[in-house]
Design an enzyme around this catalytic site. Structure first.
Site, mmCIF file in Angstrom:
data_model
loop_
_atom_site.group_PDB
_atom_site.id
_atom_site.type_symbol
_atom_site.label_atom_id
_atom_site.label_comp_id
_atom_site.label_asym_id
_atom_site.label_seq_id
_atom_site.Cartn_x
_atom_site.Cartn_y
_atom_site.Cartn_z
ATOM 1 C CD GLU A 1 18.479 83.885 18.744
ATOM 2 O OE1 GLU A 1 18.767 83.841 17.508
ATOM 3 O OE2 GLU A 1 17.676 82.881 19.515
ATOM 4 C CB CYS B 1 18.027 82.710 28.367
ATOM 5 S SG CYS B 1 18.720 81.657 27.840
ATOM 6 C CD GLU C 1 14.292 82.078 30.679
ATOM 7 O OE1 GLU C 1 14.890 82.378 29.814
ATOM 8 O OE2 GLU C 1 13.477 80.801 30.682
ATOM 9 C CB CYS D 1 17.947 76.407 29.091
ATOM 10 S SG CYS D 1 18.631 77.922 30.022
HETATM 11 N N1 THU Z 1 16.014 80.642 25.290
HETATM 12 C C1 THU Z 1 15.868 81.522 26.300
HETATM 13 O O1 THU Z 1 15.486 82.632 26.238
HETATM 14 N N2 THU Z 1 15.342 80.900 27.359
HETATM 15 C C2 THU Z 1 15.580 79.500 27.868
HETATM 16 O O2 THU Z 1 15.273 79.330 28.977
HETATM 17 C C3 THU Z 1 15.876 78.706 26.886
HETATM 18 C C4 THU Z 1 16.168 79.226 25.425
HETATM 19 C C5 THU Z 1 16.304 81.394 24.130
HETATM 20 C C6 THU Z 1 18.020 81.264 23.678
HETATM 21 C C7 THU Z 1 17.865 81.589 22.167
HETATM 22 O O3 THU Z 1 17.891 82.938 21.746
HETATM 23 C C8 THU Z 1 16.495 80.592 21.835
HETATM 24 O O4 THU Z 1 15.932 80.484 23.075
HETATM 25 C C9 THU Z 1 16.743 79.346 21.308
HETATM 26 O O5 THU Z 1 17.450 78.489 22.058
#
Ligand code: THU
Length: 160
Positions: free
Chosen positions: A64, A73, A75, A112
């Protein structure tokens, strides 16, 4: 006018013991990857582990930033890492897990939309589907045969 229906089948397991040893190892690696998460804002850790053809396992976690839209993310991290270490190599399976410090996950985390599109492009490039294993602590485990099952009508770059 006619109506069409889109549906898909996926596997649901009660426990990792019901999966084969290769999948169990990938699940372990995804859990280990949670500790690499830098998520001080959401406190939502996501870990991912990719099994590359030949047997290597590459892991990644979400990263983040104080400028929230810049969050990356898990992935995306793992796909980039595979491309860096094993350029163009086939990914067979990706395991994804998540852990929140404030909420108990009752069902497996699902990628996501943007991450589904990233995985979809990798599938298209390698000409082979990627199995996706989704789980969290104390949830069922979902095994999906191809990301396209959860990204119907995906955008396909070949139309550009
Ligand atoms: N996040 C992921 O790493 N992968 C996803 O497919 C959805 C969300 C992360 C982004 C952020 O750091 C945290 O989850 C909350 O949204």
């Amino acid at each position: 006018m006619k109506k069409a229906v889109s549906s898909f089948e996926y596997e649901v397991y009660e426990s990792a013991n019901q999966l084969n040893t290769a999948d169990q190892l990938l699940i372990e690696k995804a859990i280990e990857a949670l500790s690499k998460s830098y998520s001080p804002y959401s406190k939502f850790q996501v870990g991912a582990a990719a099994l590359v053809k030949g047997g290597a396992i590459v892991t990644g976690a979400n990263m983040e930033n104080a400028a929230y839209p810049m969050c990356i993310c898990a992935e995306g991290v793992v796909l980039s890492s595979v491309e860096s270490s094993f350029p163009g190599q086939t990914i067979e399976t990706i395991a994804i897990t998540a852990k929140s410090s404030s909420v108990k996950l009752l069902s497996p985390p699902t990628p996501c939309g943007a991450c589904r599109q990233l995985i979809c492009e990798k599938e298209n490039r390698q000409g082979r589907s990627i199995r996706v294993i989704l789980f969290a602590e104390d949830t069922e485990i979902y095994v999906i045969n191809t990301i396209k099952d959860i990204l119907p009508f995906s955008f396909d770059g070949s139309v550009i």
